[in-house]
Scaffold this motif. Structure first.
Motif, PDB file in Angstrom:
ATOM      1  N   UNK A  44       0.860  -1.184   0.000  1.00 34.87           N
ATOM      2  CA  UNK A  44       0.000   0.000   0.000  1.00 34.87           C
ATOM      3  C   UNK A  44       0.896   1.233   0.000  1.00 34.87           C
ATOM      4  N   UNK A  45       0.587   2.188  -0.856  1.00 35.49           N
ATOM      5  CA  UNK A  45       1.344   3.435  -0.927  1.00 35.49           C
ATOM      6  C   UNK A  45       0.565   4.525  -0.193  1.00 35.49           C
ATOM      7  N   UNK A  46       1.208   5.119   0.817  1.00 35.84           N
ATOM      8  CA  UNK A  46       0.593   6.199   1.573  1.00 35.84           C
ATOM      9  C   UNK A  46       0.587   7.485   0.751  1.00 35.84           C
ATOM     10  N   UNK A  47      -0.158   8.472   1.206  1.00 37.98           N
ATOM     11  CA  UNK A  47      -0.191   9.777   0.541  1.00 37.98           C
ATOM     12  C   UNK A  47       1.204  10.389   0.552  1.00 37.98           C
ATOM     13  N   UNK A  48       2.010  10.062   1.541  1.00 32.30           N
ATOM     14  CA  UNK A  48       3.377  10.578   1.570  1.00 32.30           C
ATOM     15  C   UNK A  48       4.277   9.876   0.539  1.00 32.30           C
ATOM     16  N   UNK A  49       3.844   8.719   0.036  1.00 37.75           N
ATOM     17  CA  UNK A  49       4.576   8.004  -1.015  1.00 37.75           C
ATOM     18  C   UNK A  49       4.186   8.496  -2.403  1.00 37.75           C
ATOM     19  N   UNK A  50       2.894   8.702  -2.613  1.00 32.10           N
ATOM     20  CA  UNK A  50       2.357   9.215  -3.865  1.00 32.10           C
ATOM     21  C   UNK A  50       1.127  10.051  -3.524  1.00 32.10           C
ATOM     22  N   UNK A  51       1.187  11.339  -3.837  1.00 29.38           N
ATOM     23  CA  UNK A  51       0.061  12.222  -3.508  1.00 29.38           C
ATOM     24  C   UNK A  51      -1.129  11.912  -4.419  1.00 29.38           C
ATOM     25  N   UNK A  52      -2.303  12.378  -4.016  1.00 29.27           N
ATOM     26  CA  UNK A  52      -3.538  12.071  -4.745  1.00 29.27           C
ATOM     27  C   UNK A  52      -3.503  12.551  -6.195  1.00 29.27           C
ATOM     28  N   UNK A  53      -2.909  13.707  -6.443  1.00 32.34           N
ATOM     29  CA  UNK A  53      -2.845  14.242  -7.797  1.00 32.34           C
ATOM     30  C   UNK A  53      -1.974  13.361  -8.696  1.00 32.34           C
TER      31      UNK A  53
END
Length: 91
Positions: free
Chosen positions: A66-75
């Motif tokens: 699972x990639x967190x928002x800190x790994x890949x932002x929503x945009x």
């Protein structure tokens, strides 16, 4: 004079780079390491909807972390999902 002749080339190069989405750049930098090395399934050209390419990276699935928002932002995740959903298979 040579500077004036080089300007269109630099401009064309910048436009070529602009055509590469941040989702494609993320795929090539991060995802391809597994998904083009036979570790994960092939993603390019699958014809799956964007929602699949947003859900699995956020929640993980089997060996896929699972990639967190800190790994890949929503945009960037949205751009990645759009890139993958519209991609063609690699030759």
């Amino acid at each position: 004079m040579s500077l004036l002749l080089a300007w269109p080339l630099a401009s064309a190069h910048a436009q070529g780079e602009a055509e590469v989405s941040k989702g494609q750049r993320f795929y090539e930098k991060v995802c391809a390491k597994c998904h083009e090395a036979g570790i994960g399934p092939v993603l390019l050209g699958r014809g799956l909807p964007e929602a699949v390419f947003k859900l699995i990276p956020r929640s993980g699935l089997r060996a896929m972390p699972a990639f967190r928002v800190s790994d890949i932002d929503d945009d960037t995740l949205q751009s990645l999902a759009t890139y993958l959903a519209n991609s063609k298979p690699k030759p």
